[in-house]
Structure formats: structure tokens, C-alpha cells
Design an enzyme around this catalytic site. Structure first.
Site, PDB file in Angstrom:
ATOM      1  N   SER A  66     -24.202   2.932 -12.587  1.00 32.93           N
ATOM      2  CA  SER A  66     -24.810   1.671 -13.023  1.00 32.93           C
ATOM      3  C   SER A  66     -26.325   1.758 -12.932  1.00 32.93           C
ATOM      4  O   SER A  66     -26.877   2.521 -12.127  1.00 32.93           O
ATOM      5  CB  SER A  66     -24.311   0.511 -12.152  1.00 32.93           C
ATOM      6  OG  SER A  66     -25.057   0.409 -10.953  1.00 32.93           O
ATOM      7  N   ASP A  67     -27.018   0.979 -13.753  1.00 34.27           N
ATOM      8  CA  ASP A  67     -28.449   0.832 -13.567  1.00 34.27           C
ATOM      9  C   ASP A  67     -28.678   0.168 -12.213  1.00 34.27           C
ATOM     10  O   ASP A  67     -27.770  -0.385 -11.598  1.00 34.27           O
ATOM     11  CB  ASP A  67     -29.072   0.010 -14.707  1.00 34.27           C
ATOM     12  CG  ASP A  67     -30.470   0.503 -15.058  1.00 34.27           C
ATOM     13  OD1 ASP A  67     -31.153   1.019 -14.153  1.00 34.27           O
ATOM     14  OD2 ASP A  67     -30.877   0.369 -16.223  1.00 34.27           O
ATOM     15  N   PHE A  68     -29.925   0.206 -11.746  1.00 34.51           N
ATOM     16  CA  PHE A  68     -30.178  -0.089 -10.342  1.00 34.51           C
ATOM     17  C   PHE A  68     -30.376  -1.581 -10.080  1.00 34.51           C
ATOM     18  O   PHE A  68     -31.077  -2.268 -10.827  1.00 34.51           O
ATOM     19  CB  PHE A  68     -31.407   0.699  -9.869  1.00 34.51           C
ATOM     20  CG  PHE A  68     -31.095   2.159  -9.630  1.00 34.51           C
ATOM     21  CD1 PHE A  68     -31.541   2.797  -8.485  1.00 34.51           C
ATOM     22  CD2 PHE A  68     -30.346   2.893 -10.529  1.00 34.51           C
ATOM     23  CE1 PHE A  68     -31.253   4.132  -8.250  1.00 34.51           C
ATOM     24  CE2 PHE A  68     -30.046   4.223 -10.312  1.00 34.51           C
ATOM     25  CZ  PHE A  68     -30.499   4.854  -9.165  1.00 34.51           C
TER      26      PHE A  68
END
Length: 594
Positions: free
Chosen positions: A297-299
Site C-alpha cells: 500500500s502507499d504510505f
């Protein structure tokens, strides 16, 4: 991906405790200083590195700020010893955002330090040379190996179809075919024909294409959460990812954006952020496209935090009402394997205990992550045969980087057809604005505007400064118009003497009020002063072509479709525009300065 590694990964994951498996599902950011003390905070006031490794069982770390390459290599080796002596005994995988260009934007890219410096990916798109991109990625591969970094949180292959979007610099441009071609060359250079002990795991982002943001606003922030497709071009944005999957990309990162009124294969997609979206991650990416690699996932999707006194809410768009615990359940059940930027292992364990995530689901993701370690040769091959980081940057790589900086320069205008201003014959008396006089060639002199023969002005593309949220100040968003006072300053200089204007582009800009106010107009995508002046004075050739169009005015931008490439009415310069600027020194242009 080999069948034997899949079976071996499953066996290793089966032998791990639930706590050890959960440790693999986290991918926090850490900050490393010159000391690299494992008992100091890992950054942002959080747990120590030793705690994250030994107590939380975390094995994947994104490197934020780091020291010089040799120190980084030494420190990462020390951390590997801690990991191999504790818990699961599995090694660490260190990842990084891009580190070889000019932009310093926490959370997106790091300015080159101790390695060769290249134009941003937009500049590589402006050059359009697949062999150059393959060589560039190979240089990154060797540099990362030398430092102990085994995973790249790039390349970014979002199509730059919304001119205002802040994240364009690390993309290759607006064209899906060109982007796909350069992506494949990049993957060849970074991962190799098949990922192995000499390869770097690539993370292709941001699935299914992050360019078409409503109003061009950035989805790191609540006001930029909506992603829209009024032109019906979803498949064009998806195209590079199809190619990445076919080429064996090790990991894929979904974007923050929340699709609005998006229909895929006749099915209306739920308006929640892509990583939370089972229709996108499981139904499309996993089942339809057949991807079985790691989904990172993006952060910052789970926990609302505050850094430096500024809020940074979790990018849980469409599911803001859910608790962090419920967000964790939603992410893993959507098909995500690893949570970027998160380190709360007890939260995942609680989600399992309360039935929001099954132990079987944890094991599926843990197996994928162990398999990635096996593919990289980190588990079976502990012999360190890395090149020496103390030798970085290699002189030949520095030379190639400078050559690429120059090649990407794109000449928009150059005097008249019968009387071009560039390249400048010298020596000359030059008035410099925002350039170092030390970068001038021998015999040239920097003087004031009253005595100069020509002026060279360097400026950055404009943006609206915003600073309410953490990271917001580093995101260049909003209007593409230059401030009136800056236009007048440049125009006034242009009325006094021949003037060359060079604009740094990390996204398009409106040059309409300036194009007739100066005698030569160029854009660049990351270039050192000395290399730029070599281009302007004939030491190097410029061959860039615009990787996107330059709109005529903001009204045209606002009326365009965010998902359609080069969609503004009557652009000032179309995509692909660029005048050739030959070098007076063909050998230097060909070989690059040392």
C-alpha cells in the site's frame, strides 16, 4: 517467479509464528544518521530500530534520510546481523524512493547525494531513449546493491494527463505507449531478466494510474481525494501496469485516490481509496490481470498522525469513518499484502484476534513476502559480494548522468529561423539570474544587466504554496500561472537586452505571457548549472521533446478532461515539441564531461 521458491516460501511461512508473519506485513519509514545506532529512535520519535526488528518482527524498511553510501552500507549490514539473530531469523529488505535526481520531496523523492545525478523521469521521457533508460536503471541497480538496498519504491508510471497534478516529475509523461516502452526498459535494467541475487525488486506505482486527480489536487490531503475519468480513459492509465505484470514486476503499489463514477467491465466501482478497494485489488489486479506478486500500500493509510506540529491524516479516503482497526481489516481483505508507513504490529494482531483478518489471510501475504526474499537471494545466499559503496559515485556514471541532463533540455524557441540565438558563441559578458557564475566557461564573465551582451534567467515552474498539512509545503500544486510581478521582471530584462529564459518543469506551466518577452525559451527537467551553461554555449547538445503539452492558459486547463492526455484547447506548445540544438563540440556532447 519460480515454482521452487513458491513452495519454499510456503514452507518457511508455515514454520513462522503468527507474530512473525505479521511482522512481514509492515513497511515503515526509518531515518538513519551517521551513527546508525540501532538503539536510537527509528525516526519521528518512534520505537528504536532494534525494537522494530526484535520485538515487532518487522523485516521491510523504507529508508528516508540516510548518510553517505559507504556509511549506509555499513549501518545496513549491522542491522542485518540483528535481524538474522532474532525472531524469524529472516533478513531485512531495505527500500527507497528515487535517489538519483534533483527533487527533494519527502515522501516522493530524494536529491542525489553520493551517487550520480540524472534528470527526473520526465526528462527521460523527453529524451525517449529506451537504451538510456535501461542503462540508467542498471546504474541504480548497482548503486542500490552497493548500499544494501534491495527494493525500489519506483518506477512511477502514472500518465501525466492532469496538468496541475503535483506528482508528475517521477513519471515518463502523458503518452501510454511511450510510458510502457520506457517502463519495460527500466524493469530490465533494475530487476534483470528474472529477479535474482543481483536484482532490485521494482515497485510499479500507482495502480491503476494516479494521474487523473480532480482539479489536479494531491490525494495525500483530504481536499485531493477524488480521482475522476470524465473522458473514459481508464484503460489507457491501466496499460503500463498490464505490461509491468507481464514483465514480472516484483511489487505494485495502489494509489491513494478514490475513484468517482468509475465503471470497469460494466461494474460501478465503490468510491473508496484504491488500496481499500477489493474490486480493484482482488477482482481486477489479482483475478483479471493475474498478478500474484506483492501489493504494497502507499504510505499512511491507517493511522492519523502529527509531525512537526502539522496534522497528517490517514489517507483513508471513503473509509474515513472506520477506526484504524477496521481500516486494517479492510486493506487486507481488499488484497493488500503490506502496509506502507505503518509499524503497529499489535494492531494487526488485534485485527486477527477480533476476526477482522483471518490467520490464513495473514499467511498468504507472509508467503508472498518470504518468496520475494527468496527471489532476491537474501535467504539462501548470505555471501556478500556487493560492489563497494565507498567507490560511489563512479566517474563514468556521473558523466552519463550529465549527458542525460543535457539531452533532456527542450528548446521551445530560439530567436528566428534565420537568426537563432543559441548556441551562444563566446566568450561573452553575461548577466546571470539564478545561476552560479562559477559555472561559466573559461573566458566568459558575469556582469550586471547594464554592461551585459546577453541575459540568462533560470526559474522554477510556479505553484501555490500551501502549508497546513505535513508534506504539503513540498507538493507543488495549484495554478500553473507565473505571478505577474515575476513575468514583468523577466519581460523588463527582455526589453533591455537579448534574454534566454530556462524554466525547470516538474509539471506543465503557462508560458504564454513570456514566450514573446524573451529571445530564447527552454525547459529542463533537472540539470546542474554547469551542464546547462554547456548546453547554452555549445558544449553539449539538447534534444528533448515535450513529454506533455504546455497549455495556453488556465481556462483551457480547467475545461480539459483530467484523464485525457494532452487535452487542453489550443496548447501553446504541443506534446512532442522541441527544436534541435546541436553542440559546437560533438566529442564532448557524445562522451560527456568527466
Amino acid at each position: 517467479m519460480t515454482h521452487s521458491n513458491t513452495a519454499a516460501a510456503r514452507a518457511l511461512a508455515d514454520a513462522m509464528t503468527l507474530e512473525q508473519q505479521v511482522g512481514l506485513l509492515l513497511h515503515p519509514i526509518i531515518i538513519i544518521d551517521n551513527d546508525g545506532d540501532p538503539d536510537a529512535s527509528s525516526g519521528f520519535g518512534g520505537p528504536t530500530l532494534r525494537q522494530l526488528i526484535e520485538e515487532y518482527g518487522i523485516r521491510f524498511f523504507c529508508l528516508g534520510s540516510i548518510p553517505d553510501p559507504a556509511s549506509t552500507s555499513r549501518i545496513l549490514n549491522r542491522l542485518q546481523d540483528i535481524a538474522r539473530g532474532s525472531g524469524s531469523r529472516l533478513p531485512l529488505v531495505f527500500s527507497t524512493d528515487p535517489r538519483h535526481s534533483f527533487m527533494q520531496n519527502d515522501g516522493a523523492a530524494h536529491r542525489a547525494a553520493g551517487v550520480s545525478q540524472w534528470p527526473e523521469n520526465l526528462g527521460l521521457g523527453a529524451i525517449g531513449d529506451t537504451e538510456l533508460v535501461r542503462n540508467y536503471a542498471n546504474i541504480l541497480r548497482k548503486d542500490y546493491l552497493a548500499m544494501g538496498i534491495r527494493m525500489a519504491l519506483h518506477p512511477q508510471v502514472d500518465l501525466t494527463t492532469e496538468p496541475r497534478w503535483a506528482r508528475q516529475a517521477q513519471s515518463f509523461g502523458a503518452d501510454p505507449a511511450r510510458t510502457t516502452e520506457l517502463l519495460l526498459a527500466f524493469l530490465e535494467g533494475l530487476q534483470g531478466p528474472a529477479l535474482g541475487p543481483e536484482g532490485i525488486a521494482a515497485t510499479v506505482k500507482h495502480f491503476p494510474g494516479g494521474g487523473p486527480q480532480l482539479g489536479g489536487e494531491d490525494p495525500h490531503f483530504p481536499y485531493g481525494r477524488e480521482q475522476v475519468y470524465p473522458g473514459g480513459r481508464f484503460e489507457e492509465h491501466l496499460a503500463p501496469f498490464r505490461a509491468a505484470i507481464e514483465a514480472g514486476a516484483a511489487a505494485i503499489m495502489p494509489y491513494y485516490g478514490m475513484p468517482v463514477d468509475l465503471t470497469v467491465d460494466g461494474e460501478l466501482i465503490e468510491p473508496v481509496g484504491f488500496a481499500f478497494n477489493r474490486q480493484i485489488i482482488t477482482n481486477l489486479l489479482r483475478e483479471k490481470l493475474g498478478y500474484d506478486g506483492v501489493v504494497l500500500s502507499d504510505f499512511g493509510l491507517v493511522t492519523d498522525i502529527e509531525i512537526g506540529g502539522k496534522p497528517f491524516p490517514a489517507c483513508a479516503w471513503g473509509v474515513e469513518h472506520l477506526s484504524p482497526l477496521e481500516r486494517v481489516g479492510r486493506l487486507f481483505n481488499a488484497g493488500v499484502d503490506q502496509l506502507g508507513g505503518e509499524l503497529d504490529a499489535p494492531l494487526i494482531l488485534r485485527a486477527v484476534a477480533e476476526g477482522l483478518v483471518s490467520p490464513e489471510r495473514v499467511k498468504v501475504s507472509a508467503t508472498r513476502l518470504v518468496k520475494l526474499m527468496l527471489d532476491l537471494g537474501l535467504i539462501d545466499n548470505e555471501t556478500d559480494t556487493r560492489p563497494s559503496a565507498a567507490l560511489l559515485p563512479l566517474p563514468q556514471d556521473v558523466s552519463l548522468g550529465k549527458q542525460a541532463q543535457a539531452r533532456a533540455v527542450t528548446v521551445l524557441t530560439n530567436g528566428s529561423d534565420d537568426l537563432p540565438l543559441l548556441p551562444l558563441a563566446g566568450p561573452r559578458k553575461v548577466h546571470l539570474v539564478n545561476l552560479s557564475e562559477e559555472a561559466l566557461p573559461a573566458g566568459w564573465s558575469a556582469v550586471d544587466a547594464d554592461t551585459a551582451e546577453v541575459a540568462i534567467v533560470r526559474v522554477s515552474a510556479p505553484y501555490e504554496h500551501r502549508d497546513r498539512y505535513f508534506l504539503e509545503a513540498g507538493m507543488q500544486q495549484g495554478s500553473l500561472d507565473f505571478p505577474e510581478e515575476e513575468v514583468e521582471r523577466i519581460a523588463a530584462l527582455g526589453r533591455r537586452l537579448p534574454t534566454i529564459l530556462v524554466v525547470t518543469l516538474n509539471r506543465p506551466t503557462i508560458l504564454t505571457p513570456l514566450v514573446d518577452a524573451v529571445d530564447a525559451l527552454l525547459v529542463e527537467f533537472g540539470i546542474a548549472d554547469d551542464v546547462l551553461l554547456e548546453v547554452l554555449t555549445g558544449g553539449r547538445a539538447a534534444e528533448g521533446r515535450l513529454p506533455f503539452e504546455l497549455p495556453r492558459n488556465m481556462a483551457a486547463v480547467e475545461a480539459s478532461n483530467p484523464d485525457v492526455a494532452n487535452d487542453t484547447a489550443d496548447p501553446l506548445f504541443p506534446a512532442g515539441w522541441g527544436l534541435s540544438l546541436s553542440s559546437r563540440n560533438p566529442e564532448l556532447s557524445k562522451a560527456g564531461a568527466q
